[in-house]
Design a protein around this motif. Structure first.
Motif, PDB file in Angstrom:
ATOM      1  N   ARG A  30      46.182  26.880  25.176  1.00  6.09           N
ATOM      2  CA  ARG A  30      45.010  26.985  24.303  1.00  6.09           C
ATOM      3  C   ARG A  30      43.767  26.382  24.959  1.00  6.09           C
ATOM      4  N   ALA A  31      43.952  25.374  25.809  1.00  9.05           N
ATOM      5  CA  ALA A  31      42.822  24.737  26.487  1.00  9.05           C
ATOM      6  C   ALA A  31      42.290  25.592  27.640  1.00  9.05           C
ATOM      7  N   ALA A  32      43.121  26.508  28.131  1.00  3.65           N
ATOM      8  CA  ALA A  32      42.706  27.358  29.247  1.00  3.65           C
ATOM      9  C   ALA A  32      41.814  28.483  28.742  1.00  3.65           C
ATOM     10  N   LYS A  33      40.866  28.836  29.584  1.00  6.38           N
ATOM     11  CA  LYS A  33      39.991  29.953  29.261  1.00  6.38           C
ATOM     12  C   LYS A  33      40.017  30.907  30.441  1.00  6.38           C
ATOM     13  N   PRO A  34      40.109  32.200  30.178  1.00  6.06           N
ATOM     14  CA  PRO A  34      40.165  33.160  31.292  1.00  6.06           C
ATOM     15  C   PRO A  34      38.977  32.999  32.231  1.00  6.06           C
ATOM     16  N   TRP A  38      36.972  28.177  35.608  1.00  5.77           N
ATOM     17  CA  TRP A  38      37.525  27.243  36.584  1.00  5.77           C
ATOM     18  C   TRP A  38      37.206  25.793  36.243  1.00  5.77           C
ATOM     19  N   SER A  39      36.411  25.561  35.199  1.00  2.00           N
ATOM     20  CA  SER A  39      36.138  24.188  34.801  1.00  2.00           C
ATOM     21  C   SER A  39      37.134  23.698  33.749  1.00  2.00           C
ATOM     22  N   ALA A  40      37.988  24.590  33.255  1.00  2.00           N
ATOM     23  CA  ALA A  40      38.995  24.213  32.259  1.00  2.00           C
ATOM     24  C   ALA A  40      40.022  23.277  32.910  1.00  2.00           C
ATOM     25  N   PRO A  41      40.739  22.485  32.107  1.00  2.00           N
ATOM     26  CA  PRO A  41      41.720  21.562  32.683  1.00  2.00           C
ATOM     27  C   PRO A  41      42.903  22.284  33.316  1.00  2.00           C
ATOM     28  N   ILE A  42      43.110  23.547  32.929  1.00  2.00           N
ATOM     29  CA  ILE A  42      44.224  24.318  33.475  1.00  2.00           C
ATOM     30  C   ILE A  42      43.803  25.784  33.549  1.00  2.00           C
ATOM     31  N   MET A  56      46.455  24.413  38.376  1.00  2.00           N
ATOM     32  CA  MET A  56      46.497  25.862  38.521  1.00  2.00           C
ATOM     33  C   MET A  56      47.950  26.302  38.400  1.00  2.00           C
ATOM     34  N   VAL A  57      48.190  27.297  37.552  1.00  2.00           N
ATOM     35  CA  VAL A  57      49.537  27.793  37.317  1.00  2.00           C
ATOM     36  C   VAL A  57      49.587  29.247  37.744  1.00  2.00           C
TER      37      VAL A  57
END
Length: 155
Positions: A13-17, A20-24, A145-146
């Motif tokens: 939920r914290a990731a955004k497409p 690159w500034s998102a935590p994941i 990064m996953v």
């Protein structure tokens, strides 16, 4: 679980497409990892059970391939699982099987990393050690990064 996120679903939920500034960030392959590493070392986290050092051969091979894949793109990639397995083969009396010793040994490697990469290796989502690495990175401002595209909620 303690830390900034309680589950993979929270992280998803914290990731955004493409943010690159998102935590994941999910869906990051070796090429993108090379582009985003900024010349800093990348910590490659892969499944392992530290307490009994259970690294199935296929998983160890996945870890080595992931680090090699990044090396192909001139990224200094370090996989503690690959290093630890080799060291234990050389000296079976090392104390790396004990979680507190593993944590102490791996801390400087994590601290030196500019990013943490979770390759899509078998069992990555269910591995407590990967979760601990991701929790640490997220709480210390280290980009995560996953390789997998997404995590199903509840996973």
């Amino acid at each position: 679980m303690s830390g900034p996120f309680d589950s993979w679903a929270d992280l998803a939920r914290a990731a955004k497409p493409q943010d690159w500034s998102a935590p994941i960030v999910f869906g990051v392959g070796p090429v993108e990892m090379a582009q985003r590493s900024g010349g800093r070392m990348v910590y490659v986290t892969t499944p392992v059970r530290i307490d009994c050092w259970q690294v199935p051969e296929a998983v160890a091979l996945d870890a080595a391939r992931a680090a090699a894949e990044l090396a192909r793109f001139r990224v200094a990639a370090v996989s503690p699982v690959v290093l630890g397995a080799a060291m234990l083969e050389a000296d079976m009396h090392l104390s790396l099987r004990e979680p507190k010793h593993w944590a102490r040994w791996v801390a400087p490697i994590r601290n030196a990393a500019g990013a943490l990469w979770v390759p899509a290796s078998r069992g990555w989502r269910a591995c407590p050690q990967i979760w601990a690495d991701v929790q640490w990175a997220a709480s210390h401002g280290v980009p995560v990064m996953v390789e997998a595209q997404e995590v199903r909620h509840g996973g």
